[in-house]
Scaffold this motif. Sequence first.
Motif: not given
Length: 405
Positions: A79-85
């Motif tokens: 589950f990656s946290s790389h979303r570039s929110i």
Amino acid sequence: MASNPVPDHVPPEMVRDFSLFTSAGMPSTPNGDPHAAVACAHAGPPIFYSPYNTRDGRGTWVFTRARDQRRVLQDAETFSSHRSIFASALGENWPMIPLELDPPAHGIFRALLNPLFSPKRVMVLEPAVRERAIALSDRIAASGTSCDVMKDFAFPFTVNIFLGFLGLSDDRLDIFVGWANDLLHGDDIKRPAAARMIVAFIDELAAMRRKEPVADFMTFVVQAEVEGRPLTDEEVRGTGVLLFVAGLDTVAAAIGFDLAYLARNPKDQDLLRSEPDRIGLAAEELLRAYPTVQMIRVATKNIDFERAPIRKGDYVSCATMIANRDPAEFECPNTIDLAREDNRHAAFGYGPHRCLGSHLARREIVIGLEEWPARIPGFRIKDGTAPITHGGHVFGIENLILDWS
């Protein structure tokens, strides 16, 4: 809000009409209680699919159980946290650092920044934090018998601390808070405009600190090295933007929800005023009851998680406000008990990405709860006014007019 089509791999019986943005109690509401409203998520299946649970109407899997959220947040490989929110608001693709980095890069930047937010460092900052809380409370007490506590206390208190950390004066405090508000809660026009202003500001600040270093966070970042090299411009920006955005909203919102609770519960207010040694424990319960952040992860591969067919690219929501009302985790989860012991709340998240600033945030909240009631007599929500609350990625409260006449 029109929902996205439900992906073919999601079984129809796992789809639920729920959103932290649009469900009952989530949009801006006078006298609302979005935290109580989300507790309804526990009435259904422990994992379900919401077709519209992000700002842009994207669907997410919603994990309601604290233990399942812990599994997700501790498994950065799946589950990656790389979303570039943030960057997505600009149509760009750079990460906020270290929030949107996955291991091993995450650990390298986390190790770089950890000493700045350590308990030891927070102890050094504490006298300035307390001095600020006292000065604001004294000024408010001397100037009348009511105030808008978000504008007059919560934001000036928390944002001042954070601006001092960045090496900035208070004179643009209202502008910065406005940018954060537009970014986190604004519409499709305000969000990108605020994002552009914040990026330009951080880039300009970094350039200034390269030319004229001072003893502050931004100077530390522009002079720092990872793996024997200086940070790139994008890494400096990603680190500066994260600190800027994280420091402007969440702790002030937490203090606002806490003071609104105490204003409505005079017995608990009197208890903390007469027995201030209880405040540390009470602050943990208020963190449990009123957390502010929904964390989103992106599946990096196909996985069947407790019979939920999660596929690569699916969004997974770990909302702290849902985990903190989990009846399997907390006895009487919807009862606020300021003497609750052994309080394993999720307000600061779990796993490698657990909130970097949690030690400072916790001290700010405790000090705010010590100094405000010590100087402001029995306070309540002013007759004829109603605080406005809202859900979303970050929960918030405004128009909180307190009266002690």
